[in-house]
Design an enzyme around this catalytic site. Sequence first.
Site, PDB file in Angstrom:
ATOM      1  N   GLY A  23       0.719  -1.179   0.259  1.00 30.43           N
ATOM      2  CA  GLY A  23       0.136   0.005   0.102  1.00 30.43           C
ATOM      3  C   GLY A  23       0.849   1.363  -0.131  1.00 30.43           C
ATOM      4  N   GLY A  51      -0.414   4.655  -1.405  1.00 27.42           N
ATOM      5  CA  GLY A  51      -1.849   4.889  -0.580  1.00 27.42           C
ATOM      6  C   GLY A  51      -1.951   5.974   0.177  1.00 27.42           C
ATOM      7  N   ASP A  52      -3.052   6.548   0.763  1.00 21.04           N
ATOM      8  CA  ASP A  52      -3.368   7.633   1.551  1.00 21.04           C
ATOM      9  C   ASP A  52      -2.311   7.688   2.803  1.00 21.04           C
ATOM     10  OD1 ASP A  52      -4.725  10.172   2.288  1.00 21.04           O
ATOM     11  OD2 ASP A  52      -5.718   8.814   3.873  1.00 21.04           O
ATOM     12  N   LEU A  53      -2.467   6.708   3.788  1.00 22.41           N
ATOM     13  CA  LEU A  53      -2.096   6.477   4.886  1.00 22.41           C
ATOM     14  C   LEU A  53      -0.327   6.503   4.694  1.00 22.41           C
ATOM     15  CD1 LEU A  53      -2.836   5.678   7.700  1.00 22.41           C
ATOM     16  CD2 LEU A  53      -2.056   3.435   7.446  1.00 22.41           C
ATOM     17  N   LYS A  82       1.386   7.992   2.458  1.00 23.04           N
ATOM     18  CA  LYS A  82       1.831   9.494   2.310  1.00 23.04           C
ATOM     19  C   LYS A  82       1.848  10.268   3.496  1.00 23.04           C
ATOM     20  CE  LYS A  82       0.341   9.120  -2.401  1.00 23.04           C
ATOM     21  NZ  LYS A  82      -0.892   9.237  -3.175  1.00 23.04           N
ATOM     22  N   LYS A 104      -5.867  -0.930  11.495  1.00 22.02           N
ATOM     23  CA  LYS A 104      -7.310  -1.276  11.684  1.00 22.02           C
ATOM     24  C   LYS A 104      -8.129  -1.024  10.532  1.00 22.02           C
ATOM     25  CE  LYS A 104      -9.719   2.020  12.959  1.00 22.02           C
ATOM     26  NZ  LYS A 104     -10.339   3.328  13.158  1.00 22.02           N
ATOM     27  N   ASP A 128      -2.827   0.211  16.750  1.00 22.12           N
ATOM     28  CA  ASP A 128      -4.117   1.103  17.306  1.00 22.12           C
ATOM     29  C   ASP A 128      -3.419   2.568  17.488  1.00 22.12           C
ATOM     30  OD1 ASP A 128      -5.789   2.754  19.170  1.00 22.12           O
ATOM     31  OD2 ASP A 128      -7.151   0.922  19.347  1.00 22.12           O
ATOM     32  N   HIS A 129      -3.581   3.450  16.797  1.00 21.28           N
ATOM     33  CA  HIS A 129      -2.661   4.440  16.775  1.00 21.28           C
ATOM     34  C   HIS A 129      -2.810   5.530  18.099  1.00 21.28           C
ATOM     35  CE1 HIS A 129      -5.933   7.037  15.054  1.00 21.28           C
ATOM     36  NE2 HIS A 129      -5.326   8.108  15.500  1.00 21.28           N
ATOM     37  N   LYS A 187       0.003   7.456  20.848  1.00 17.36           N
ATOM     38  CA  LYS A 187      -0.101   8.626  21.315  1.00 17.36           C
ATOM     39  C   LYS A 187       1.036   9.202  22.644  1.00 17.36           C
ATOM     40  CE  LYS A 187      -4.544   9.829  19.147  1.00 17.36           C
ATOM     41  NZ  LYS A 187      -3.940  11.008  18.238  1.00 17.36           N
ATOM     42  N   ASP A 209     -15.679   2.212  14.282  1.00 19.10           N
ATOM     43  CA  ASP A 209     -14.278   3.169  14.175  1.00 19.10           C
ATOM     44  C   ASP A 209     -13.518   3.546  15.273  1.00 19.10           C
ATOM     45  OD1 ASP A 209     -12.927   4.765  11.862  1.00 19.10           O
ATOM     46  OD2 ASP A 209     -14.000   6.578  12.834  1.00 19.10           O
ATOM     47  N   HIS A 235     -10.021   2.665  19.628  1.00 19.78           N
ATOM     48  CA  HIS A 235      -9.376   3.594  20.443  1.00 19.78           C
ATOM     49  C   HIS A 235      -9.869   3.677  21.986  1.00 19.78           C
ATOM     50  CE1 HIS A 235      -7.668   4.221  16.737  1.00 19.78           C
ATOM     51  NE2 HIS A 235      -8.520   4.808  16.197  1.00 19.78           N
TER      52      HIS A 235
HETATM   53  N1  LIG Z   1      -6.040   6.502   5.567  1.00 19.55           N
HETATM   54  C1  LIG Z   1      -6.106   6.749   6.905  1.00 19.55           C
HETATM   55  O1  LIG Z   1      -6.213   7.950   7.385  1.00 19.55           O
HETATM   56  C2  LIG Z   1      -6.106   5.610   7.760  1.00 19.55           C
HETATM   57  C3  LIG Z   1      -6.109   4.359   7.206  1.00 19.55           C
HETATM   58  N2  LIG Z   1      -6.277   3.137   7.853  1.00 19.55           N
HETATM   59  C4  LIG Z   1      -6.050   1.939   7.184  1.00 19.55           C
HETATM   60  O2  LIG Z   1      -5.011   1.845   6.594  1.00 19.55           O
HETATM   61  C5  LIG Z   1      -5.145   0.732   5.358  1.00 19.55           C
HETATM   62  C6  LIG Z   1      -4.655   1.688   4.074  1.00 19.55           C
HETATM   63  O3  LIG Z   1      -5.688   2.930   3.955  1.00 19.55           O
HETATM   64  P1  LIG Z   1      -5.369   4.017   2.896  1.00 19.55           P
HETATM   65  O4  LIG Z   1      -4.103   4.102   2.547  1.00 19.55           O
HETATM   66  O5  LIG Z   1      -6.106   5.359   3.371  1.00 19.55           O
HETATM   67  O6  LIG Z   1      -6.151   3.240   1.472  1.00 19.55           O
HETATM   68  P2  LIG Z   1      -5.815   3.817  -0.063  1.00 19.55           P
HETATM   69  O7  LIG Z   1      -7.070   3.293  -0.688  1.00 19.55           O
HETATM   70  O8  LIG Z   1      -5.552   5.295   0.022  1.00 19.55           O
HETATM   71  O9  LIG Z   1      -4.518   2.856  -0.294  1.00 19.55           O
HETATM   72  C7  LIG Z   1      -4.633   1.356  -0.565  1.00 19.55           C
HETATM   73  C8  LIG Z   1      -3.381   1.084  -0.950  1.00 19.55           C
HETATM   74  O10 LIG Z   1      -3.461  -0.422  -1.178  1.00 19.55           O
HETATM   75  C9  LIG Z   1      -3.128  -0.639  -2.793  1.00 19.55           C
HETATM   76  N3  LIG Z   1      -3.926  -1.851  -3.170  1.00 19.55           N
HETATM   77  C10 LIG Z   1      -5.100  -1.899  -3.539  1.00 19.55           C
HETATM   78  N4  LIG Z   1      -5.363  -2.955  -3.931  1.00 19.55           N
HETATM   79  C11 LIG Z   1      -4.256  -3.646  -4.104  1.00 19.55           C
HETATM   80  C12 LIG Z   1      -3.931  -5.088  -4.727  1.00 19.55           C
HETATM   81  N5  LIG Z   1      -4.767  -5.810  -5.358  1.00 19.55           N
HETATM   82  N6  LIG Z   1      -2.692  -5.353  -4.848  1.00 19.55           N
HETATM   83  C13 LIG Z   1      -1.744  -4.575  -4.086  1.00 19.55           C
HETATM   84  N7  LIG Z   1      -1.971  -3.316  -3.671  1.00 19.55           N
HETATM   85  C14 LIG Z   1      -3.019  -2.796  -3.714  1.00 19.55           C
HETATM   86  C15 LIG Z   1      -3.190   0.545  -3.285  1.00 19.55           C
HETATM   87  O11 LIG Z   1      -2.169   0.483  -4.413  1.00 19.55           O
HETATM   88  P3  LIG Z   1      -2.482   0.532  -6.001  1.00 19.55           P
HETATM   89  O12 LIG Z   1      -3.909   1.398  -6.143  1.00 19.55           O
HETATM   90  O13 LIG Z   1      -1.321   1.289  -6.671  1.00 19.55           O
HETATM   91  O14 LIG Z   1      -2.666  -0.672  -6.478  1.00 19.55           O
HETATM   92  C16 LIG Z   1      -3.045   1.583  -2.337  1.00 19.55           C
HETATM   93  O15 LIG Z   1      -1.560   1.773  -2.102  1.00 19.55           O
HETATM   94  C17 LIG Z   1      -6.758   0.562   5.527  1.00 19.55           C
HETATM   95  O16 LIG Z   1      -6.704  -0.672   6.094  1.00 19.55           O
HETATM   96  C18 LIG Z   1      -7.448   1.590   6.264  1.00 19.55           C
HETATM   97  O17 LIG Z   1      -8.211   1.021   7.096  1.00 19.55           O
HETATM   98  C19 LIG Z   1      -6.096   3.144   9.307  1.00 19.55           C
HETATM   99  C20 LIG Z   1      -6.324   4.396   9.890  1.00 19.55           C
HETATM  100  C21 LIG Z   1      -6.339   5.652   9.150  1.00 19.55           C
HETATM  101  O1  LIG Z   2      -8.929   5.756  13.527  1.00 22.76           O
HETATM  102  C1  LIG Z   2      -9.341   6.809  13.472  1.00 22.76           C
HETATM  103  O2  LIG Z   2      -8.912   7.874  14.333  1.00 22.76           O
HETATM  104  C2  LIG Z   2      -9.396   9.151  13.713  1.00 22.76           C
HETATM  105  C3  LIG Z   2      -9.171  10.159  14.755  1.00 22.76           C
HETATM  106  O3  LIG Z   2      -7.698  10.210  15.140  1.00 22.76           O
HETATM  107  P1  LIG Z   2      -6.946  11.275  16.032  1.00 22.76           P
HETATM  108  O4  LIG Z   2      -5.581  10.770  16.041  1.00 22.76           O
HETATM  109  O5  LIG Z   2      -7.143  12.415  15.046  1.00 22.76           O
HETATM  110  O6  LIG Z   2      -7.687  11.461  17.294  1.00 22.76           O
HETATM  111  C4  LIG Z   2     -10.601   9.386  13.194  1.00 22.76           C
HETATM  112  O7  LIG Z   2     -10.961  10.516  12.678  1.00 22.76           O
HETATM  113  C5  LIG Z   2     -11.000   7.996  12.042  1.00 22.76           C
HETATM  114  O8  LIG Z   2     -12.281   8.245  11.644  1.00 22.76           O
HETATM  115  C6  LIG Z   2     -10.510   6.827  12.587  1.00 22.76           C
HETATM  116  O9  LIG Z   2     -10.718   6.027  11.603  1.00 22.76           O
END
Ligand SMILES: NC(=O)C1=CN([C@@H]2O[C@H](COP(=O)(O)OP(=O)(O)OC[C@H]3O[C@@H](n4cnc5c(N)ncnc54)[C@H](OP(=O)(O)O)[C@@H]3O)[C@@H](O)[C@H]2O)C=CC1
Ligand SMILES: O=C1O[C@H](COP(=O)(O)O)[C@@H](O)[C@H](O)[C@H]1O
Length: 484
Positions: free
Chosen positions: A10, A13-15, A17, A149, A178-179, A183, A236, A241
């Site tokens: 991943g 993905g968003d997390l 970055k 999570k 569990d972030h 903290k 969530d 948490h």
């Molecule tokens: N974003 C957040 O703030 C938070 C996220 N999380 C958890 O973190 C995890 C990731 O979230 P997030 O980064 O937001 O999700 P994104 O949707 O932004 O990213 C998903 C990632 O998974 C990769 N991916 C998807 N399908 C496949 C596949 N078939 N094979 C390989 N790679 C794949 C994507 O890469 P590509 O598209 O290049 O294949 C991408 O890098 C989730 O479980 C989410 O619940 C937890 C707390 C907070």
């Molecule tokens: O895991 C999560 O936490 C955030 C809140 O985190 P914080 O560190 O900013 O307090 C929450 O916004 C999100 O919905 C949840 O998935």
Amino acid sequence: MDNMTFVLFGATGDLAKRKIYPALYNLYREGRMPEKISVVGLGRREYTDSKLQSVIKEALESFSRREVEPSGLEEFLEKFRYCIFDATKPESYDKLHQFIKDRESELDIPDNRLFYLSVAPTLIKTITEGLHESGISSNAGWKRLMVEKPFGSDLVTARDLNKKLKEVFTEDEIFRIDHYLGKPMVQKLESLVHANPMLKALLDHDQISNVQITASETVGVGTRAAYYDQAGAIRDMVQNHLLQLVMMTALYNPDKMSTSEIEAEKRGIMESLKPITKENMEENVVRGQYAAGQIEGQAVPAYLEEAGVAEDSNNDTFFAARLEIDNENWRGIPFYIRTGKRMKKKSTRIVVEFKCDGDEEALKDDGIEPNLLIIEINPNESMTLKINIKNQSEEKFEPEYITFSNVSATQPEAYELLLHDAMQGNETFFAHWKEVELSWKWVQPLLDEFEKDGLPLYKYPAGSDGPEEAHHLLKEDGHQWWYV
Ligand SMILES: NC(=O)C1=CN([C@@H]2O[C@H](COP(=O)(O)OP(=O)(O)OC[C@H]3O[C@@H](n4cnc5c(N)ncnc54)[C@H](OP(=O)(O)O)[C@@H]3O)[C@@H](O)[C@H]2O)C=CC1
Ligand SMILES: O=C1O[C@H](COP(=O)(O)O)[C@@H](O)[C@H](O)[C@H]1O
């Protein structure tokens, strides 16, 4: 720290970055990374090494708490390589295995491997199986798995997921994130009483009236409706948490504890948490959903008007409950918990309210309010004592606040602490399976009732403190939520 390979599923993905790259960068800047580390980023996108490195650089510029300095940046980015990878394709794993081994030889590092699964929960089992079947996780060095999570979506799916992980990794190789446990203030809770014996006297349970744990947010569902409209506040925030905060707060032990002692204590607390049943749910639980309102002067839409939310959704964005820990330390002391989106203030805090001495009405006439110990976890870190002091005219008491604040730009973020711990194999601040299972077990009757719409869903205006009913929950016991 051992030299190692960090495999990031991943990586595009968003997390990754927003949290993972900034955390790795800050660890690097502080010299808290292994001397030699191979970081292998994975995703289906057709990135090259240099494309990944430029994405990381942009992510650091946007999200790092430290300013990005040119010196050392190239050296940091040079640790990263990108491998195109589709988790659903068996051939991807063989390619990845070879990729990891080639880098290990190139850098001359042992085959210690940390796998971070920052992907959708639906891919976790598939990836774990793939790691096993391809032999990637049959390395001679150590192996560790970090999972994000949500860990399952109910008791059955969490157990099923855990069973799968355990076929490949042992409990001490699994790091469930569990972030909130990362903290800094939460991490300090365990050692607070040990390091400050005066708190032992202060936290004499005979003197505590109740404990309040709040995690309120001003943000709404944002772009995550697909996930959140299924999960709700209960999955969530509460199952993970908030219950972790309950465990960490109730972890009353003046002695320094080892990881396994902390784990056992936390498990004991969850086992002592009285179940909420169908019969007593309505009197102990308040469920809410935000209506339109104002946040910091800006009009914001109702949950039902948010993009991606079902127009008739009965999902909860607010949850409050009265809990009772039926053990020697906490019996008879209510723990009130609440969390909500689109509330008035962003604040994660623990408030311990002390009993008042004397006739309630007379105390009120004198201006005496309950003493409070307020532990602010987020966004600021502080500890405040609320005491009563006579005012100038010496006629009435007024509340005064003594605050110890720890606001510092150099304060590490949760993900830095957690990544550092996982790299060292320290699992103290990760969610252990028994805690996770017991949390789901406690939450399951609520999920079942919510599913059947067995509990009212109260509306609250965005920008408020949640539904009125959440105030009644405390009023019934002669208490109130504290906002200081
Ligand atoms: N974003 C957040 O703030 C938070 C996220 N999380 C958890 O973190 C995890 C990731 O979230 P997030 O980064 O937001 O999700 P994104 O949707 O932004 O990213 C998903 C990632 O998974 C990769 N991916 C998807 N399908 C496949 C596949 N078939 N094979 C390989 N790679 C794949 C994507 O890469 P590509 O598209 O290049 O294949 C991408 O890098 C989730 O479980 C989410 O619940 C937890 C707390 C907070
Ligand atoms: O895991 C999560 O936490 C955030 C809140 O985190 P914080 O560190 O900013 O307090 C929450 O916004 C999100 O919905 C949840 O998935």
